[in-house]
Design a protein around this motif. Structure first.
Motif, short mmCIF file in Angstrom:
data_model
loop_
_atom_site.label_atom_id
_atom_site.label_comp_id
_atom_site.label_asym_id
_atom_site.label_seq_id
_atom_site.Cartn_x
_atom_site.Cartn_y
_atom_site.Cartn_z
N LEU A 240 0.63 -1.17 0.01
CA LEU A 240 -0.03 0.06 0.07
C LEU A 240 1.01 1.12 -0.01
CD1 LEU A 240 -3.05 -0.79 2.32
CD2 LEU A 240 -3.24 -0.31 -0.11
N GLY A 241 1.96 1.23 0.88
CA GLY A 241 2.72 2.43 0.81
C GLY A 241 3.22 2.70 -0.41
N VAL A 242 3.84 1.64 -1.34
CA VAL A 242 4.44 1.87 -2.34
C VAL A 242 3.45 2.39 -3.63
CG1 VAL A 242 5.53 0.54 -4.43
CG2 VAL A 242 5.84 -0.32 -2.25
N TYR A 243 2.27 1.98 -3.42
CA TYR A 243 1.10 2.75 -4.26
C TYR A 243 0.97 4.09 -4.15
CZ TYR A 243 0.35 -2.46 -5.74
OH TYR A 243 0.59 -3.54 -6.01
N GLU A 244 0.95 4.40 -2.82
CA GLU A 244 0.81 5.74 -2.24
C GLU A 244 1.96 6.92 -2.82
OE1 GLU A 244 0.51 7.17 1.77
OE2 GLU A 244 -0.99 5.57 2.08
N ILE A 245 3.17 6.18 -2.83
CA ILE A 245 4.31 6.80 -3.22
C ILE A 245 4.24 6.89 -4.78
CG2 ILE A 245 6.71 6.98 -3.52
CD1 ILE A 245 6.99 5.58 -0.98
N LEU A 246 3.69 5.96 -5.59
CA LEU A 246 3.63 5.92 -7.33
C LEU A 246 2.53 7.01 -7.58
CD1 LEU A 246 3.85 2.10 -7.95
CD2 LEU A 246 5.73 4.03 -8.25
N VAL A 247 1.68 7.17 -6.80
CA VAL A 247 0.56 8.04 -7.15
C VAL A 247 1.16 9.53 -6.82
CG1 VAL A 247 -1.85 9.00 -6.26
CG2 VAL A 247 -1.47 6.39 -6.71
N GLN A 248 1.64 9.87 -5.96
CA GLN A 248 2.39 11.07 -5.42
C GLN A 248 3.21 11.32 -6.62
OE1 GLN A 248 4.19 10.78 -1.95
NE2 GLN A 248 2.67 10.80 -0.72
N ARG A 249 4.03 10.38 -7.15
CA ARG A 249 4.97 10.80 -8.05
C ARG A 249 4.26 11.04 -9.42
NH1 ARG A 249 10.30 6.65 -6.71
NH2 ARG A 249 10.37 7.38 -4.59
N TYR A 250 3.16 10.38 -9.81
CA TYR A 250 2.41 10.42 -10.82
C TYR A 250 1.82 12.07 -11.03
CZ TYR A 250 -1.57 10.79 -14.03
OH TYR A 250 -2.61 11.05 -14.68
N GLN A 251 1.20 12.45 -9.83
CA GLN A 251 0.75 13.49 -9.60
C GLN A 251 1.65 14.61 -9.71
OE1 GLN A 251 -1.64 12.80 -5.90
NE2 GLN A 251 -3.46 12.01 -7.10
N ASN A 252 2.78 14.61 -9.20
CA ASN A 252 3.99 15.59 -9.30
C ASN A 252 4.54 15.59 -10.89
OD1 ASN A 252 3.89 15.74 -6.61
ND2 ASN A 252 5.58 14.46 -6.18
N GLY A 253 3.99 14.69 -11.62
CA GLY A 253 4.62 14.63 -13.03
C GLY A 253 5.69 13.92 -13.00
N LEU B 51 6.30 10.44 -13.03
CA LEU B 51 6.06 9.09 -13.61
C LEU B 51 4.75 9.31 -14.55
CD1 LEU B 51 6.06 6.80 -10.65
CD2 LEU B 51 7.74 7.08 -12.39
N ASP B 52 4.73 8.56 -15.69
CA ASP B 52 3.82 8.41 -16.40
C ASP B 52 3.27 6.99 -16.92
OD1 ASP B 52 2.05 8.73 -18.67
OD2 ASP B 52 3.71 9.18 -20.20
N PHE B 53 2.31 6.47 -16.58
CA PHE B 53 1.74 5.26 -16.72
C PHE B 53 1.21 4.86 -18.20
CE2 PHE B 53 2.28 3.43 -12.41
CZ PHE B 53 2.78 4.53 -11.61
N SER B 54 0.99 5.90 -19.05
CA SER B 54 0.23 5.71 -20.20
C SER B 54 0.62 4.60 -20.83
CB SER B 54 -0.03 7.11 -20.83
OG SER B 54 1.37 7.40 -21.24
N GLY B 55 2.05 3.98 -20.88
CA GLY B 55 2.32 3.15 -21.82
C GLY B 55 2.54 1.76 -21.13
N VAL B 56 2.06 1.84 -19.71
CA VAL B 56 2.33 0.57 -18.97
C VAL B 56 1.43 -0.15 -18.76
CG1 VAL B 56 2.94 0.26 -16.46
CG2 VAL B 56 4.04 2.15 -17.53
N THR B 57 1.70 -1.35 -18.88
CA THR B 57 0.60 -2.46 -18.67
C THR B 57 0.71 -3.43 -17.39
OG1 THR B 57 0.71 -2.92 -21.13
CG2 THR B 57 -0.41 -4.68 -19.51
#
Ligand code: PGA
Length: 255
Positions: free
Chosen positions: A48-61, A63-69
């Motif tokens: 859960l803590g990992v997902y929170e950090i990934l979300v933060q990093r996406y929101q800060n610009g 990380l981009d998940f658009s090509g990720v599966t």
């Protein structure tokens, strides 16, 4: 059977927050190197803590998940995807509704008859293959030693399939379901063989309740009695722990 035993890296972080940072860094690095990365993801409280950090990093610009599966490890059976207990709902709630990932899959927990479940498991394996295989697989570990829902006795060449949950696994889920009897007896899970085909594996564990099974998986023999021990046969696997989860390992290299 003989196996090539590799010596996977063990990373011990001082606490859960640092552990999640370290794992999120590995996932971020994978995504930066490969914008079309294929990630294998896990449910449970550990990531859960990992997902929170990934979300933060996406929101800060960052990380981009658009090509990720993304492919998840498992789902309860029978389970409707819209149920609040489903792993589909868990992933939606904790990760996917917050990020721009266009393609994420969870095994089908409502496939119907045993033949239909077997068919949907074959399709899941094909979807993983067609995506080019999993670049990085994130794993938790259950107190039974399970990875995904591969309970003790799961062979190293097992594929996605219907499995029975161990009583201890159902006990650990009882609170979330409002009682032991409400926890499904079965699940659909990627197999150990499916997991071991990932190009990189991160197995993460946190807390003193995991210390004994971490020791069993990492310092005992490689055995179907502890399915997580198969990860030690993988050429590119790492164990990420906080100090409590590492407390029973005989030699614990520090950060
Ligand atoms: P947990 O579950 O992260 O909730 O401890 C791990 C697992 O069962 O794989």
């Amino acid at each position: 059977m003989t196996f090539q035993l590799n010596t996977p890296i063990v990373v011990v972080a001082p606490d859960y927050a640092h552990l999640c940072e370290r794992v999120a860094d590995q996932i971020s690095a994978q995504m930066q190197a490969r914008p079309n990365a294929v990630l294998g993801l896990a449910t449970g409280s550990t990531p859960l803590g990992v997902y929170e950090i990934l979300v933060q990093r996406y929101q800060n610009g960052e990380l981009d998940f658009s090509g990720v599966t993304c492919f998840n490890l498992d789902e309860y059976y029978p389970m409707l995807p819209e149920s609040p207990h489903s792993y589909q709902a868990f992933m939606q709630e904790h990760l996917f509704r917050h990020i721009n990932c266009r393609r994420w899959l969870v095994p089908d927990g409502q496939a119907g008859s045993p033949a239909q479940v077997a068919q949907s498991c074959r399709e899941y394996e094909t979807q993983i293959k067609d995506a080019g295989g999993i670049d990085l697989q994130l794993l938790g570990i259950g107190r039974t030693g399970h990875i995904g829902f591969n309970e003790p006795g799961s062979p190293p060449d097992s594929r996605s399939r219907l499995v029975s949950l161990a009583p201890q696994t159902r006990e650990d889920a009882a609170e979330a379901f409002g009682g032991f009897d409400a926890v499904p007896q079965q699940a659909v899970s990627m197999g150990v063989g499916t997991i071991l085909e990932a190009r990189e594996i991160i197995l993460m564990a946190s807390g003193a309740a995991k210390a004994e099974i971490v020791r069993g998986a990492w310092s005992g023999e490689v055995t179907g009695r502890v399915p997580a021990s198969w990860v030690r046969t993988h050429p590119n696997a790492a164990l990420y722990l906080d100090q409590d989860a590492a407390s029973r390992l005989e030699e614990t290299p520090q950060e």
